[in-house]
Design a protein around this motif. Structure first.
Motif, PDB file in Angstrom:
ATOM      1  N   LEU A   1       0.907  -1.407   0.060  1.00 45.93           N
ATOM      2  CA  LEU A   1       0.142   0.013  -0.028  1.00 45.93           C
ATOM      3  C   LEU A   1       0.669   1.031  -0.385  1.00 45.93           C
ATOM      4  N   LEU A   2       1.392   2.306  -0.431  1.00 46.11           N
ATOM      5  CA  LEU A   2       2.232   3.091  -1.308  1.00 46.11           C
ATOM      6  C   LEU A   2       1.155   4.481  -1.642  1.00 46.11           C
ATOM      7  N   SER A   3       1.911   5.313  -1.420  1.00 45.32           N
ATOM      8  CA  SER A   3       1.414   7.059  -1.360  1.00 45.32           C
ATOM      9  C   SER A   3       1.664   7.078  -3.433  1.00 45.32           C
ATOM     10  N   VAL A   4       0.861   7.775  -3.799  1.00 41.37           N
ATOM     11  CA  VAL A   4       1.314   7.657  -5.149  1.00 41.37           C
ATOM     12  C   VAL A   4       0.563   9.192  -5.792  1.00 41.37           C
ATOM     13  N   ARG A   5       1.640   9.785  -6.250  1.00 45.26           N
ATOM     14  CA  ARG A   5       1.170  11.212  -6.922  1.00 45.26           C
ATOM     15  C   ARG A   5       0.654  10.743  -8.330  1.00 45.26           C
TER      16      ARG A   5
ATOM     17  N   ASP B   1      -8.386   4.542 -22.094  1.00 50.16           N
ATOM     18  CA  ASP B   1      -8.191   3.212 -21.694  1.00 50.16           C
ATOM     19  C   ASP B   1      -8.968   3.063 -19.563  1.00 50.16           C
ATOM     20  N   GLY B   2      -9.117   4.951 -19.540  1.00 48.78           N
ATOM     21  CA  GLY B   2      -9.312   4.740 -17.904  1.00 48.78           C
ATOM     22  C   GLY B   2      -8.841   3.866 -16.827  1.00 48.78           C
ATOM     23  N   TRP B   3      -7.401   4.295 -16.823  1.00 51.63           N
ATOM     24  CA  TRP B   3      -7.188   4.275 -15.813  1.00 51.63           C
ATOM     25  C   TRP B   3      -5.818   5.430 -15.370  1.00 51.63           C
ATOM     26  N   LEU B   4      -5.217   5.545 -14.785  1.00 52.90           N
ATOM     27  CA  LEU B   4      -4.586   5.974 -13.940  1.00 52.90           C
ATOM     28  C   LEU B   4      -3.140   6.399 -13.681  1.00 52.90           C
ATOM     29  N   THR B   5      -2.039   7.175 -14.536  1.00 56.98           N
ATOM     30  CA  THR B   5      -1.011   6.998 -14.050  1.00 56.98           C
ATOM     31  C   THR B   5       0.041   7.598 -12.798  1.00 56.98           C
ATOM     32  N   GLY B   6       0.953   7.324 -12.817  1.00 58.81           N
ATOM     33  CA  GLY B   6       1.663   8.270 -11.271  1.00 58.81           C
ATOM     34  C   GLY B   6       2.732   7.848 -10.962  1.00 58.81           C
ATOM     35  N   SER B   7       3.387   8.342 -10.011  1.00 53.13           N
ATOM     36  CA  SER B   7       4.839   7.362  -9.541  1.00 53.13           C
ATOM     37  C   SER B   7       4.666   8.146  -7.899  1.00 53.13           C
ATOM     38  N   ILE B   8       5.333   6.314  -7.355  1.00 56.28           N
ATOM     39  CA  ILE B   8       5.578   6.104  -6.177  1.00 56.28           C
ATOM     40  C   ILE B   8       6.432   7.752  -5.403  1.00 56.28           C
ATOM     41  N   LEU B   9       5.887   8.148  -4.329  1.00 55.05           N
ATOM     42  CA  LEU B   9       6.200   8.943  -3.614  1.00 55.05           C
ATOM     43  C   LEU B   9       7.555   8.423  -3.250  1.00 55.05           C
ATOM     44  N   PRO B  10       8.996   9.657  -2.113  1.00 59.17           N
ATOM     45  CA  PRO B  10       9.973   9.000  -2.329  1.00 59.17           C
ATOM     46  C   PRO B  10      10.131   8.633  -0.996  1.00 59.17           C
ATOM     47  N   GLU B  11       8.795   9.033   0.158  1.00 58.85           N
ATOM     48  CA  GLU B  11       9.073   9.054   1.267  1.00 58.85           C
ATOM     49  C   GLU B  11       8.287   7.643   1.461  1.00 58.85           C
ATOM     50  N   ASN B  12       7.694   7.067   1.042  1.00 55.85           N
ATOM     51  CA  ASN B  12       7.147   5.407   0.939  1.00 55.85           C
ATOM     52  C   ASN B  12       7.990   4.983   2.100  1.00 55.85           C
TER      53      ASN B  12
END
Ligand code: SF4
Length: 433
Positions: free
Chosen positions: A410-414, A421-432
């Motif tokens: 379970l990670l925080s993603v910006r 096609d109905g999905w989001l893209t993001g990058s994992i926050l470094p402080e995870n």
């Protein structure tokens, strides 16, 4: 013995399969994939549409091609309604309906003696909830917790009240015990499921409400996300929101079945609310859970639905600001009142309306996803797709990131963008961690 399962249909069926897998494993049997050699094949069927019936039959027929000596058990809604077909057309050795699934292990073990259990009417007499064990981890991130079975609403298009019988609810203490168990097992999300969760408790001595149930589950598994499968609009009241409001682990994702936004069509469907009441429920949720996802199902081409009714239905959905709409062309089911209603809509017209509705609601879903761009969302990763890790936010938005081996984290993603096609893209926050 090697046991293989094939599951069609709703989350309740998935829950029941998961529970049966656990029961078999507790008896020392091994679960294998459905397309592999097994001693016993179990097809958990669905009958919600004519297509579900066909898929159920096709799945059942595949088993004996892999192992002609195998025992084939067909269970679930299709076999409840059509036990003879399940025997004759699918070649089932044992037919179980929607009740008594807990006995399947024993029946499978006795298969050489050609044990058989009658599908058909028994479920109509069932008055108590059949408690099945909640499943253990098998690479799955989300667990299903079945809290209710049956339905007595008798919507005119639906075969389920005949297939699953009257409403039966899990005792509150048992739901709490299972939720705590699932959290201890390491699940990070529990989906509370049933055929008609909104009727939860009407058959229990103290009539606990769906809100009381959800609050109790949230308390029992405080570190786990709790997601509700589907609710009827009548359940959403100020009292409901007050009772579940204090629990941050309840996902801000609510599936409220609409079926039609046209009052006349709703009446013919025997749905017991008006579009106005539905809109109030959506507004209450959107005010209590800012940015929440309210999703729905819509049937198009119901008997007597004129072009104007169809337009009215679509316009109503758009005005509600829903996050996602699942569109179904009306499927005519023998044995339901709608089957014999006049003014049936031709199949071609139903399909055209369905395509049109899907096209319009695609924009609605994209708009909802777009509203999440720039936010940080907690994402529970489940699997890898096309080289990307994919998971879901509490609002049930699919999020993909360009990283590997994140399963069950379970990670925080910006959130940085969205795909067509109905999905989001993001990058994992470094402080995870
Ligand atoms: S509420 Fe209506 S649609 Fe849902 S299971 Fe019951 S009868 Fe079917």
């Amino acid at each position: 013995m090697k046991i293989a399962f094939y599951t069609l249909g709703c989350k309740t069926n998935q829950f029941e399969t998961q529970a049966l897998e656990t029961l078999f494993e507790q008896r020392g049997h091994t679960i294998v994939p459905f397309d592999e050699f097994a001693n016993v094949y179990i097809v958990n069927t669905c009958t919600v549409t004519a297509l579900s019936d066909k898929k159920s039959r096709n799945a059942a027929r595949r088993c004996k091609k892999i192992n002609p000596q195998a025992t084939l058990i067909v269970c679930g809604c299709y076999s409840q309604m059509e036990p003879e077909q399940a025997r004759e057309m699918c070649g089932a050795d044992i037919v179980v309906g929607t009740g008594c699934k807990g006995q399947i292990v024993e029946l499978a073990e006795q298969a050489q003696a050609e044990a058989s259990f009658p599908g058909g009417s028994a479920v109509q007499e069932a008055r108590e909830f059949e408690v099945l064990p909640a499943g253990g981890l098998r690479g799955r991130t989300r667990a299903l917790l079945k809290v209710q079975d049956g339905c007595q609403n008798f919507c005119t298009y639906c075969i389920i009240p005949y297939a699953r019988g009257r409403c039966r609810s899990i005792p509150l203490t048992e739901a709490v015990r299972q939720a705590a168990f699932l959290e201890k097992e390491g699940y990070q999300e529990i989906v509370v499921t049933g055929i008609e969760v909104s009727s939860y408790g009407i058959d229990l001595p103290d009539h606990p409400s769906p809100a009381a149930l959800l609050a109790a589950i949230c308390r029992a598994a405080p570190h786990t996300r709790i997601r509700v499968g589907s609710l009827e609009p009548r359940t959403i009241t100020p009292e409901f929101l007050e009772e579940v409001g204090p629990y941050p682990n309840l996902c801000p994702h609510f599936h409220l079945s609409l079926q039609s936004g046209c009052p006349d069509t709703l009446r013919r469907m025997n749905r017991k609310y008006t579009p106005e009441r539905y809109a109030q429920s959506v507004e209450m949720l959107q005010a209590a859970y800012l940015g929440c996802a309210v999703t729905t199902d819509l049937i198009v081409g119901f008997p007597g639905e004129s072009r104007e009714d169809f337009e009215e239905s679509l316009a109503f959905v758009e005005a509600c600001g829903l996050a996602q709409v699942h569109v179904f062309p009306y499927s005519r089911r023998k044995g339901t009142p709608a089957y014999s209603m006049p003014n049936q809509i031709p199949q071609k017209e139903k399909e055209e309306r369905s395509r049109e509705a899907i096209g319009r609601f695609h924009t609605l879903h994209q708009n909802f996803l777009r509203s999440k761009v720039g936010q940080v969302l907690p994402v529970l990763f489940e699997q890898e797709k096309d080289g990307l890790s994919s998971g879901f936010s509490p609002e049930y938005c699919e999020v993909r990131v360009n990283e590997k081996e994140l399963h069950n984290q379970l990670l925080s993603v910006r959130i940085t963008g969205l795909s067509e096609d109905g999905w989001l893209t993001g990058s994992i926050l470094p402080e995870n961690p």
